[in-house]
Scaffold this motif. Structure first.
Motif, PDB file in Angstrom:
ATOM      1  N   PHE A  44       0.818  -1.215   0.000  1.00 46.87           N
ATOM      2  CA  PHE A  44       0.000   0.000   0.000  1.00 46.87           C
ATOM      3  C   PHE A  44       0.853   1.267   0.000  1.00 46.87           C
ATOM      4  O   PHE A  44       0.317   2.372  -0.112  1.00 46.87           O
ATOM      5  CB  PHE A  44      -0.917   0.018   1.226  1.00 46.87           C
ATOM      6  CG  PHE A  44      -2.139  -0.851   1.096  1.00 46.87           C
ATOM      7  CD1 PHE A  44      -3.069  -0.638   0.097  1.00 46.87           C
ATOM      8  CD2 PHE A  44      -2.362  -1.892   1.989  1.00 46.87           C
ATOM      9  CE1 PHE A  44      -4.193  -1.428  -0.024  1.00 46.87           C
ATOM     10  CE2 PHE A  44      -3.490  -2.691   1.877  1.00 46.87           C
ATOM     11  CZ  PHE A  44      -4.411  -2.453   0.876  1.00 46.87           C
ATOM     12  N   TYR A  45       2.158   1.126   0.150  1.00 46.95           N
ATOM     13  CA  TYR A  45       3.031   2.281   0.328  1.00 46.95           C
ATOM     14  C   TYR A  45       4.129   2.299  -0.730  1.00 46.95           C
ATOM     15  O   TYR A  45       4.636   1.253  -1.132  1.00 46.95           O
ATOM     16  CB  TYR A  45       3.639   2.267   1.735  1.00 46.95           C
ATOM     17  CG  TYR A  45       2.576   2.302   2.797  1.00 46.95           C
ATOM     18  CD1 TYR A  45       2.086   3.503   3.282  1.00 46.95           C
ATOM     19  CD2 TYR A  45       2.001   1.120   3.265  1.00 46.95           C
ATOM     20  CE1 TYR A  45       1.076   3.538   4.225  1.00 46.95           C
ATOM     21  CE2 TYR A  45       0.990   1.144   4.208  1.00 46.95           C
ATOM     22  CZ  TYR A  45       0.525   2.362   4.677  1.00 46.95           C
ATOM     23  OH  TYR A  45      -0.491   2.390   5.603  1.00 46.95           O
ATOM     24  N   SER A  46       4.492   3.492  -1.159  1.00 52.47           N
ATOM     25  CA  SER A  46       5.571   3.628  -2.141  1.00 52.47           C
ATOM     26  C   SER A  46       6.940   3.672  -1.482  1.00 52.47           C
ATOM     27  O   SER A  46       7.951   3.468  -2.141  1.00 52.47           O
ATOM     28  CB  SER A  46       5.371   4.881  -2.986  1.00 52.47           C
ATOM     29  OG  SER A  46       5.364   6.042  -2.170  1.00 52.47           O
ATOM     30  N   ARG A  47       6.970   3.962  -0.152  1.00 48.13           N
ATOM     31  CA  ARG A  47       8.235   4.012   0.574  1.00 48.13           C
ATOM     32  C   ARG A  47       8.064   3.385   1.956  1.00 48.13           C
ATOM     33  O   ARG A  47       7.038   3.590   2.613  1.00 48.13           O
ATOM     34  CB  ARG A  47       8.720   5.457   0.730  1.00 48.13           C
ATOM     35  CG  ARG A  47       9.176   6.086  -0.571  1.00 48.13           C
ATOM     36  CD  ARG A  47       9.658   7.512  -0.361  1.00 48.13           C
ATOM     37  NE  ARG A  47       8.583   8.414   0.018  1.00 48.13           N
ATOM     38  CZ  ARG A  47       8.775   9.671   0.404  1.00 48.13           C
ATOM     39  NH1 ARG A  47      10.000  10.161   0.491  1.00 48.13           N
ATOM     40  NH2 ARG A  47       7.754  10.439   0.712  1.00 48.13           N
ATOM     41  N   VAL A  48       9.084   2.642   2.360  1.00 43.92           N
ATOM     42  CA  VAL A  48       9.086   2.045   3.695  1.00 43.92           C
ATOM     43  C   VAL A  48      10.451   2.265   4.331  1.00 43.92           C
ATOM     44  O   VAL A  48      11.477   2.315   3.639  1.00 43.92           O
ATOM     45  CB  VAL A  48       8.772   0.532   3.652  1.00 43.92           C
ATOM     46  CG1 VAL A  48       7.380   0.281   3.105  1.00 43.92           C
ATOM     47  CG2 VAL A  48       9.798  -0.233   2.822  1.00 43.92           C
ATOM     48  N   VAL A  49      10.442   2.419   5.654  1.00 33.63           N
ATOM     49  CA  VAL A  49      11.681   2.584   6.416  1.00 33.63           C
ATOM     50  C   VAL A  49      11.854   1.358   7.292  1.00 33.63           C
ATOM     51  O   VAL A  49      10.926   0.950   8.014  1.00 33.63           O
ATOM     52  CB  VAL A  49      11.635   3.860   7.284  1.00 33.63           C
ATOM     53  CG1 VAL A  49      12.873   3.943   8.177  1.00 33.63           C
ATOM     54  CG2 VAL A  49      11.538   5.091   6.396  1.00 33.63           C
ATOM     55  N   VAL A  50      13.051   0.760   7.238  1.00 28.52           N
ATOM     56  CA  VAL A  50      13.303  -0.474   7.978  1.00 28.52           C
ATOM     57  C   VAL A  50      14.654  -0.387   8.678  1.00 28.52           C
ATOM     58  O   VAL A  50      15.497   0.452   8.342  1.00 28.52           O
ATOM     59  CB  VAL A  50      13.297  -1.697   7.032  1.00 28.52           C
ATOM     60  CG1 VAL A  50      11.962  -1.815   6.309  1.00 28.52           C
ATOM     61  CG2 VAL A  50      14.446  -1.614   6.028  1.00 28.52           C
ATOM     62  N   GLN A  51      14.839  -1.258   9.647  1.00 23.19           N
ATOM     63  CA  GLN A  51      16.162  -1.462  10.220  1.00 23.19           C
ATOM     64  C   GLN A  51      16.943  -2.322   9.228  1.00 23.19           C
ATOM     65  O   GLN A  51      16.544  -3.444   8.919  1.00 23.19           O
ATOM     66  CB  GLN A  51      16.063  -2.165  11.571  1.00 23.19           C
ATOM     67  CG  GLN A  51      15.425  -1.346  12.669  1.00 23.19           C
ATOM     68  CD  GLN A  51      16.372  -0.300  13.241  1.00 23.19           C
ATOM     69  OE1 GLN A  51      17.527  -0.198  12.827  1.00 23.19           O
ATOM     70  NE2 GLN A  51      15.891   0.495  14.185  1.00 23.19           N
ATOM     71  N   PRO A  52      18.054  -1.849   8.693  1.00 20.66           N
ATOM     72  CA  PRO A  52      18.706  -2.554   7.578  1.00 20.66           C
ATOM     73  C   PRO A  52      19.159  -3.968   7.900  1.00 20.66           C
ATOM     74  O   PRO A  52      19.182  -4.829   7.024  1.00 20.66           O
ATOM     75  CB  PRO A  52      19.892  -1.648   7.230  1.00 20.66           C
ATOM     76  CG  PRO A  52      20.100  -0.781   8.420  1.00 20.66           C
ATOM     77  CD  PRO A  52      18.753  -0.601   9.041  1.00 20.66           C
ATOM     78  N   GLU A  53      19.504  -4.220   9.162  1.00 23.28           N
ATOM     79  CA  GLU A  53      19.965  -5.559   9.514  1.00 23.28           C
ATOM     80  C   GLU A  53      18.818  -6.573   9.566  1.00 23.28           C
ATOM     81  O   GLU A  53      19.065  -7.791   9.638  1.00 23.28           O
ATOM     82  CB  GLU A  53      20.711  -5.541  10.856  1.00 23.28           C
ATOM     83  CG  GLU A  53      19.843  -5.248  12.073  1.00 23.28           C
ATOM     84  CD  GLU A  53      19.636  -3.767  12.342  1.00 23.28           C
ATOM     85  OE1 GLU A  53      19.144  -3.435  13.442  1.00 23.28           O
ATOM     86  OE2 GLU A  53      19.964  -2.953  11.453  1.00 23.28           O
ATOM     87  N   LEU A  54      17.580  -6.095   9.520  1.00 22.48           N
ATOM     88  CA  LEU A  54      16.427  -6.998   9.636  1.00 22.48           C
ATOM     89  C   LEU A  54      15.784  -7.334   8.296  1.00 22.48           C
ATOM     90  O   LEU A  54      14.842  -8.112   8.246  1.00 22.48           O
ATOM     91  CB  LEU A  54      15.370  -6.383  10.563  1.00 22.48           C
ATOM     92  CG  LEU A  54      15.796  -6.149  12.013  1.00 22.48           C
ATOM     93  CD1 LEU A  54      14.650  -5.543  12.813  1.00 22.48           C
ATOM     94  CD2 LEU A  54      16.276  -7.445  12.656  1.00 22.48           C
ATOM     95  N   VAL A  55      16.276  -6.756   7.217  1.00 19.33           N
ATOM     96  CA  VAL A  55      15.702  -7.031   5.899  1.00 19.33           C
ATOM     97  C   VAL A  55      16.696  -7.885   5.110  1.00 19.33           C
ATOM     98  O   VAL A  55      17.911  -7.655   5.151  1.00 19.33           O
ATOM     99  CB  VAL A  55      15.359  -5.720   5.149  1.00 19.33           C
ATOM    100  CG1 VAL A  55      16.592  -4.900   4.855  1.00 19.33           C
ATOM    101  CG2 VAL A  55      14.609  -6.007   3.865  1.00 19.33           C
TER     102      VAL A  55
END
Length: 902
Positions: free
Chosen positions: A39-50
């Motif tokens: 549903f979103y064009s941008r997401v913010v994540v913790q890089p070590e978890l993706v």
């Protein structure tokens, strides 16, 4: 000019609209809720978890992934550390230090190399926590230089967290600004949520307005419990900002202008005890879970920790085991901790937990009752397929607790009532053997109704269901051929190859979309029939060159036991009828690269015309590939299908013989099961009767009513062309389907739809609209309790069937409106025998018609289809339905519903 108009309409109809009002989604846990993220064009994540595979998935969906980067603090003390932040026990860094600046730039470049699209820069204000004697102007200057360098690295794709004092100097170096705590704030010391004071709100609001005036897109992150999030998000929108309302640690899925509809059913299992592919919950119950629109979310406890239950994502927990070693301390505690969080369904062998048992309505009887036992009560709505109760041998000796409802009870010889199934506000419990009964010579049958088990016993609410069986309101038709028997000599005049018979008598006769495969070693120059290879390859080339045929591999040597190759089961070659694969001289050990990648390359290099390539892998033998085989297929760029066990017939029309859509493996790998099995299982492994495949129509009927669970699928081998009875059975099945409404599609089309079931998502907004996101699934099934949608008020919706049971979707994200206060006068699609690639009233329409197209519309008396060449097609109206007939072939044009105004 007409072509230009069509092209303009085509572009307009494909504009992607985000319903979340440009909100950025934040998620600091794992695994990623990929479906909901669409549903979103941008997401913010913790890089070590993706993971790499998740990043690849985001890229394929054009979702920009921003990595969290702490600019002002670190949890690791270093030479750049100046002081301690007591709120988070982290170290405040010296922003002027070359060491720290180089460290951040190194991190940024590493994140860029991994594939991240941008950075979310946090802790920009941490320097303000330093003692007054620190040189804060120098810290500010250092921070500005850091952000400018990061902006250059990521081409301005930065999201700033606050940093209000420096925004005038940062304008043009970042596009977005985020601030926390406009309406609420989170206290990490005691995990509490507090409302922000009016004065603090006013101050922050003023800062955000200044940021907007400087050109920043502003988003607010606030914190609330799940049921309060949508209302808070609406207040943030009213204040003029994009919202994201979540938990204080951003580890549950949040709410923007839309609130997710939880669809995931957590299902723990232990692959050390039994691989998923052999578990009863996957083989039997997952089919109905998926039919209801929910996603089985399998958790392998042998490799993964049991997750935090997130009520924004998870709709329930199902625990079904036949092994008493399943319930270890960890599982029991997890189930106990989540009582009352989401509904639970405990099935089969029961856990030794008084808390769990009592919460679900039972407790152990202390005095043993006398045998024999007899069934005394079963809730009428729970009764399944079995006419008789199962043998009652060593039942669980349970009694009902207060505030519980008995679902199944038995009576002992000494007149005691013993509970076998119960329901409470926490969910339901059904003990073995009151689930599936195995009958001699008849197979399995459900003792209980699996649909009602999920909806009434467990309490799953009705939702819009992404549907993998239907396209444009009609049951899909797929056709595919495994390569076995390609070289067999048929029992017809002239002794043709079976492949020639199938080519001429089936493939060319019907001219429908079909997926055909070959076994490399069967036809290649150095293979089993080397002397005949030129003839065999010529036949394969002729089949693959047909415009309605798509190309697949059926491996190099036809491995029979993929379950052994994956290490799930040991198989002794002496116990097999055929060995492990075709008996190819010099090929003694199966090489997965040769079987998959090599066979695909062989077909692409020698057998297909320039405009085609191999698009599918059709698994051979037991069709149970492990993750390595699935990974090789994915790396080769092909989809995969086959396997499963859908071969139900009138002798035992049980839902237990209908498989789910597919099975997940590691790293976002999926095996998509064949919707319905091939003639091998209908003909006693091709030992006869050879006309047995005619019983496929029984499977069609059972998988249509009471629930449409599968598309029409005619799946067979080339050896069906060996004998007249086999060929006659194929014609019988084809004629049966073609006499009924259907929409023919390639198997690859179905495979994309099937896989996308696990990545589709539902949400609702404040006006009670439903929102639906899917790249490939363009049909939603409406539960009986739903009204039909208002097509005029909906977006990305082309129509609904006459019975009101299937909604047709056009856009990747659709808004489905059920408010009928406004009239529904827009022309809309009822059904068609084509799958539309574009649809827009008074706009672009395109589709491929494999047969003459029949398109039924509502409110369409004034409509005409106009091709890009100017050809007009008028409809005929009967009882409010206008039907349009368009010749077979590719249609590019538009639908004009303002004919009288011309």
């Amino acid at each position: 000019m007409k072509y230009f108009l069509y092209l303009t309409l085509f572009i307009c109809s494909n504009v992607f609209a985000q319903p979340s009002k440009n909100s950025i989604a934040f998620y600091y846990s794992s695994p990623m809720p990929l479906a909901e993220m669409t549903f979103y064009s941008r997401v913010v994540v913790q890089p070590e978890l993706v993971t790499k595979f998740e990043l690849d998935w985001f890229k394929q969906r054009n979702i920009a992934v921003y990595a969290y980067l702490s600019v002002g603090e670190s949890f690791n003390e270093s030479e750049s550390s100046l002081a301690l932040n007591p709120h988070w026990n982290s170290h405040i860094s010296d922003l002027t230090a070359k060491h720290w600046q180089e460290h951040l730039q190194t991190q940024a470049k590493q994140l860029q190399q991994r594939g991240f699209s941008g950075l979310f820069l946090d802790t920009l204000d941490s320097y303000q926590l330093l003692k007054p004697d620190y040189d804060k102007p120098a810290q500010q200057a250092g921070l500005v230089n850091i952000i400018k360098d990061l902006s250059n690295t990521f081409n301005k794709h930065l999201i700033l967290n606050r940093g209000f004092e420096l925004l005038p100097k940062l304008s043009g170096y970042a596009h977005d600004l985020v601030a926390e705590g406009l309406l609420s704030h989170f206290n990490p010391s005691d995990n509490s949520y507090k409302l922000t004071t009016k004065s603090d709100q006013d101050w922050l609001n003023a800062q955000l307005k200044k940021a907007q005036q400087l050109g920043f897109n502003v988003q607010v992150i606030d914190y609330a419990k799940p049921k309060q999030r949508l209302a808070m998000a609406e207040k943030i929108i009213a204040a003029g900002y994009a919202p994201w309302v979540t938990d204080g640690h951003l580890q549950t899925w949040g709410t923007s202008a839309i609130q997710p509809v939880p669809r995931r059913i957590l299902i723990p299992y232990n692959s050390d005890v039994k691989p998923l592919i052999y578990t009863t919950v996957h083989l039997k119950l997952a089919t109905l879970i998926e039919y209801l629109g929910y996603i089985p979310d399998y958790i392998d406890m042998a490799t993964t920790q049991l997750p935090k239950v997130d009520t924004a994502l998870h709709a329930g927990i199902i625990s079904w085991t036949t092994s008493d070693v399943f319930y270890d301390v960890t599982v029991i505690k997890w189930l106990e901790d989540n009582l009352g969080v989401v509904p639970q369904l405990v099935l089969g062998e029961l856990p030794s937990s008084n808390k769990l048992l009592q919460s679900l309505g039972v407790e152990i009887i202390s005095t043993a009752p006398q045998e024999p036992f007899s069934l005394s009560y079963m809730a009428p709505w729970l009764k399944g397929e079995s006419a008789m109760p199962p043998p009652i041998i060593k039942p669980y000796l349970l009694k009902l607790t207060a505030q519980a409802k008995a679902l199944i009870s038995i009576r002992s010889a000494d007149d005691q009532t013993i509970i076998q199934a119960s329901k409470t506000k926490y969910g339901a419990l059904i003990s073995a053997p009151w689930l599936i009964d195995t009958l001699p010579m008849e197979g399995n049958r459900w003792v209980v109704d699996p649909k009602n088990l999920l909806t009434q016993a467990m309490g799953l609410p009705p939702i819009l269901a992404p549907d993998t069986t239907t396209s444009s309101g009609r049951r899909m038709l797929t056709l595919h051929i495994d390569g076995d028997g390609f070289t067999s000599i048929a029992h017809f005049a002239g002794k043709p190859y079976a492949a020639e018979v199938i080519r001429d008598e089936v493939i060319k006769k019907y001219k429908l979309p079909l997926t055909s495969s070959v076994i490399q070693a069967d036809i290649e120059p150095n293979g089993l029939h080397a002397g005949d290879s030129p003839k065999l390859e010529k036949i394969a080339k002729e089949i693959f060159a047909l415009p309605y045929v798509e190309v697949a591999s059926h491996t190099y040597s036809h491995p029979y036991f993929w379950t052994a190759l994956s290490g799930r089961k040991e198989i002794n070659i002496d116990d097999t009828d055929y060995g492990f694969h075709l008996n190819i001289p010099g090929y003694n050990e199966i090489d997965l690269n040769k079987e998959i990648t090599g066979s695909i390359n062989y077909i692409n290099e020698r057998l297909v015309p320039k405009n085609k390539k191999t698009v599918m892998m059709l698994w051979s033998g037991d069709a149970t590939p492990g993750p390595k085989a699935l990974e090789l297929a994915r790396d080769a760029g092909v989809l995969n299908v086959n396997g499963g066990n859908t071969n139900v017939n009138a002798d035992n029309p049980s839902l237990t013989h209908i498989s789910p859509i597919g099975r997940p493996e590691r790293d976002l790998l999926y095996q998509i099961y064949a919707p319905i099995l091939n003639e091998n299982v209908y003909t006693n492994l091709w030992h006869g009767p050879y006309y047995g495949f005619k019983r496929l129509v029984e499977t069609f009927e059972i998988t249509e009513k009471p629930y449409r669970l599968k598309p029409y699928t005619i799946y067979y081998h080339f050896y069906s062309g060996e004998v007249l009875a086999g060929l006659d059975a194929l014609h019988y099945n084809m004629d049966y389907v073609l006499a009924r409404p259907n929409t023919p599609v390639h198997l690859s089309h179905y495979a994309k739809i099937a896989k996308d079931f696990y990545f589709s998502a539902l949400a609702k907004n404040a006006t009670d609209e439903w929102l639906y996101s899917s790249k490939y699934i363009k049909t939603l099934r409406l539960p009986d309790v739903f009204d039909v949608p208002n097509i005029t008020s909906s977006k990305g919706v082309s129509g609904v069937t006459a019975k009101g049971n299937y909604i047709h979707i056009t856009d990747d994200i659709a808004h489905i409106n059920f408010d009928h206060s406004q009239p529904d006068t827009q022309p809309y699609l009822i059904s068609a025998n084509v799958a539309f690639t574009n649809w827009q009233v008074n706009g672009a329409v395109s589709f491929k018609a494999w047969v003459e197209a029949k398109i039924d519309l509502k409110n369409a008396q004034r409509c005409q289809f106009i091709s890009h060449l100017g050809k007009r097609y008028k409809g005929k109206t009967y009882a409010g339905t206008t039907q349009f007939t368009i010749p077979e072939g590719d249609f590019y044009g538009y639908l004009n519903c303002n004919v009288e105004a011309q």
